[in-house]
Design an enzyme around this catalytic site. Structure first.
Site, PDB file in Angstrom:
ATOM      1  N   LYS A  45       0.656  -1.643  -0.319  1.00 30.21           N
ATOM      2  CA  LYS A  45       0.029  -0.071   0.349  1.00 30.21           C
ATOM      3  C   LYS A  45       0.607   1.673  -0.192  1.00 30.21           C
ATOM      4  O   LYS A  45       0.146   2.363   0.527  1.00 30.21           O
ATOM      5  CB  LYS A  45      -0.666   0.157   1.253  1.00 30.21           C
ATOM      6  CG  LYS A  45      -2.458  -1.823   1.256  1.00 30.21           C
ATOM      7  CD  LYS A  45      -2.514  -1.587  -0.140  1.00 30.21           C
ATOM      8  CE  LYS A  45      -3.327  -0.762  -0.520  1.00 30.21           C
ATOM      9  NZ  LYS A  45      -3.809  -1.778  -2.070  1.00 30.21           N
ATOM     10  N   HIS A 100       6.863  -7.282  -2.175  1.00 27.23           N
ATOM     11  CA  HIS A 100       6.834  -7.139  -1.129  1.00 27.23           C
ATOM     12  C   HIS A 100       8.162  -7.342  -0.124  1.00 27.23           C
ATOM     13  O   HIS A 100       7.389  -7.283   1.064  1.00 27.23           O
ATOM     14  CB  HIS A 100       5.302  -7.119  -0.441  1.00 27.23           C
ATOM     15  CG  HIS A 100       4.586  -6.137  -1.077  1.00 27.23           C
ATOM     16  ND1 HIS A 100       4.788  -4.610  -1.601  1.00 27.23           N
ATOM     17  CD2 HIS A 100       3.282  -6.653  -1.421  1.00 27.23           C
ATOM     18  CE1 HIS A 100       3.496  -4.655  -1.978  1.00 27.23           C
ATOM     19  NE2 HIS A 100       2.868  -5.605  -2.431  1.00 27.23           N
ATOM     20  N   SER A 130      -4.668   2.821   3.444  1.00 24.38           N
ATOM     21  CA  SER A 130      -5.192   1.900   2.188  1.00 24.38           C
ATOM     22  C   SER A 130      -5.232   0.566   2.641  1.00 24.38           C
ATOM     23  O   SER A 130      -6.288   0.421   2.274  1.00 24.38           O
ATOM     24  CB  SER A 130      -3.288   2.434   1.563  1.00 24.38           C
ATOM     25  OG  SER A 130      -4.103   1.932   0.559  1.00 24.38           O
TER      26      SER A 130
HETATM   27  P1  A3P Z   1      -5.399   4.506  -1.212  1.00 26.29           P
HETATM   28  O1  A3P Z   1      -5.536   3.540  -0.571  1.00 26.29           O
HETATM   29  O2  A3P Z   1      -4.603   5.769  -0.298  1.00 26.29           O
HETATM   30  O3  A3P Z   1      -5.848   5.108  -2.816  1.00 26.29           O
HETATM   31  P2  A3P Z   1      -0.110  -0.069  -3.565  1.00 26.29           P
HETATM   32  O4  A3P Z   1      -0.169   0.470  -5.002  1.00 26.29           O
HETATM   33  O5  A3P Z   1       1.417  -0.279  -3.108  1.00 26.29           O
HETATM   34  O6  A3P Z   1      -1.102  -1.279  -2.738  1.00 26.29           O
HETATM   35  O7  A3P Z   1      -0.422   1.269  -3.521  1.00 26.29           O
HETATM   36  C1  A3P Z   1      -2.205   1.243  -3.369  1.00 26.29           C
HETATM   37  C2  A3P Z   1      -2.627   3.116  -3.023  1.00 26.29           C
HETATM   38  O8  A3P Z   1      -2.076   3.363  -4.294  1.00 26.29           O
HETATM   39  C3  A3P Z   1      -3.542   3.235  -2.909  1.00 26.29           C
HETATM   40  O9  A3P Z   1      -4.049   4.471  -2.216  1.00 26.29           O
HETATM   41  C4  A3P Z   1      -3.785   3.650  -4.632  1.00 26.29           C
HETATM   42  O10 A3P Z   1      -4.438   4.391  -4.419  1.00 26.29           O
HETATM   43  C5  A3P Z   1      -2.903   4.395  -4.781  1.00 26.29           C
HETATM   44  N1  A3P Z   1      -2.510   4.516  -6.204  1.00 26.29           N
HETATM   45  C6  A3P Z   1      -2.467   3.633  -7.280  1.00 26.29           C
HETATM   46  N2  A3P Z   1      -1.862   4.611  -8.122  1.00 26.29           N
HETATM   47  C7  A3P Z   1      -2.120   5.306  -8.326  1.00 26.29           C
HETATM   48  C8  A3P Z   1      -1.849   6.730  -8.921  1.00 26.29           C
HETATM   49  N3  A3P Z   1      -1.595   6.364 -10.641  1.00 26.29           N
HETATM   50  N4  A3P Z   1      -1.737   8.208  -8.119  1.00 26.29           N
HETATM   51  C9  A3P Z   1      -2.179   8.468  -7.145  1.00 26.29           C
HETATM   52  N5  A3P Z   1      -1.559   7.379  -5.956  1.00 26.29           N
HETATM   53  C10 A3P Z   1      -2.488   6.233  -6.633  1.00 26.29           C
END
Ligand code: A3P
Length: 285
Positions: A45, A100, A130
């Site tokens: 996340k 991860h 998140s």
């Molecule tokens: P939120 O849940 O705060 O919206 P991961 O890929 O490590 O699982 O992280 C997921 C987080 O990255 C989520 O955060 C998601 O919305 C955010 N995210 C994914 N793509 C993104 C983008 N293009 N711009 C900004 N945030 C992004």
């Protein structure tokens, strides 16, 4: 019925669904990293998939055809999962890999490899929020319980991949030229500048128009609409699409909408204790 349970591998909690001791042990001891691999590493996340989209776009000079036609899980397999390992082993080089894993479980072959590592980190309070939302609809994860309960679990490392503090501290010790650190907050503050820095690290040159295209197609809105990246194709068995969306808010500081003042202060207290002596100022400090 999905099993929302964890097992512990060398002290690290991981979902029963999709992971096995055999593939984790293979990953740690036998998996061979290649010199031209690019591995995105993060605590869950932290903006992992955003980085994967950025890398896919950089690699194709800003042309979105690849990231919009091939599933994220095939473009950048999650090497510690049984399925991801299979994709990685059949991936023609150069490979984009994702993990991860905390440093101590990362493939030992790294120590003799010139592969490039991009470590993405994010304000842990936003990581927590998140994760809390994601756990409600991503079936391999345990139900998060109340926010009060989840804050305790997170601070104690009783979540998948263990303690955020240990993960970040473990990786930050890897001060090598083939390891690049970047934060979600930096991507937000200056995506174009961050893309340029990533290109420099990868030894990839993009012209001004190509950089603009990377920035455009890596935006939250375009990625949210990209079926290959927005998790909408993940089977119901893994993800309850009615309960939530992977591309949730994509902002910095959402924790302020979710943590009480007392929870935030308690978090700060533990943070200061655990991060004492790290000697780095993070964008969220
Ligand atoms: P939120 O849940 O705060 O919206 P991961 O890929 O490590 O699982 O992280 C997921 C987080 O990255 C989520 O955060 C998601 O919305 C955010 N995210 C994914 N793509 C993104 C983008 N293009 N711009 C900004 N945030 C992004």
């Amino acid at each position: 019925m999905t099993e929302r349970t964890y097992f512990t591998y060398k002290g690290i909690p991981l979902p029963t669904m999709g992971y096995s001791e055999e593939s984790l042990s293979y990953m740690e001891n036998e998996f061979q990293l290649l010199d031209d691999d690019v591995v995105t590493v993060s605590y869950p996340k932290s903006g992992t998939n955003w980085m994967l989209e950025i890398l896919g776009l950089i690699w194709h000079d800003g042309d979105p055809s690849w990231v919009q036609s091939v599933l994220m899980s095939d473009r950048s397999p999650w090497i510690e999962t049984a399925d991801g390992l299979n994709v990685a082993l059949n991936y023609p080089p150069p490979r984009f890999l994702t993990t991860h894993l905390p440093f101590q479980l990362f493939p030992k072959s790294f120590l003799h490899s010139k592969c490039k590592i991009i470590y993405v980190m994010r304000n842990p309070k936003d990581v927590l929020v998140s994760h809390y939302h994601f756990a409600k609809f991503f079936q391999p994860l345990e139900e998060p319980g109340t926010m009060e309960e989840f804050v305790e679990k997170f601070l104690n490392g009783n979540v998948i991949y263990g303690s955020w503090f240990d993960h970040v501290k473990g990786w930050m010790k890897m001060n090598r030229p083939n390891v690049f650190f970047i934060s979600y907050e930096e991507l937000h503050q200056d995506l174009r500048g961050s893309v340029k820095r990533i290109c420099y690290f990868l030894g990839k040159e993009l012209d001004s128009h190509q950089l603009d295209e990377v920035v455009k197609y890596a935006s939250f809105q375009i990625m949210k609409d990209n079926k290959m990246s927005n998790f909408s194709q993940i089977p119901e068995e893994y993800m309850n699409h009615k309960k939530g969306k992977f591309m949730r808010k994509g902002i910095c500081g959402d924790w302020k909408n979710h943590l009480t003042v007392a929870q935030s202060e308690h978090f700060d207290h533990v943070y200061q204790e655990k991060m004492q002596g790290v000697g780095v100022t993070f964008p969220w400090d």
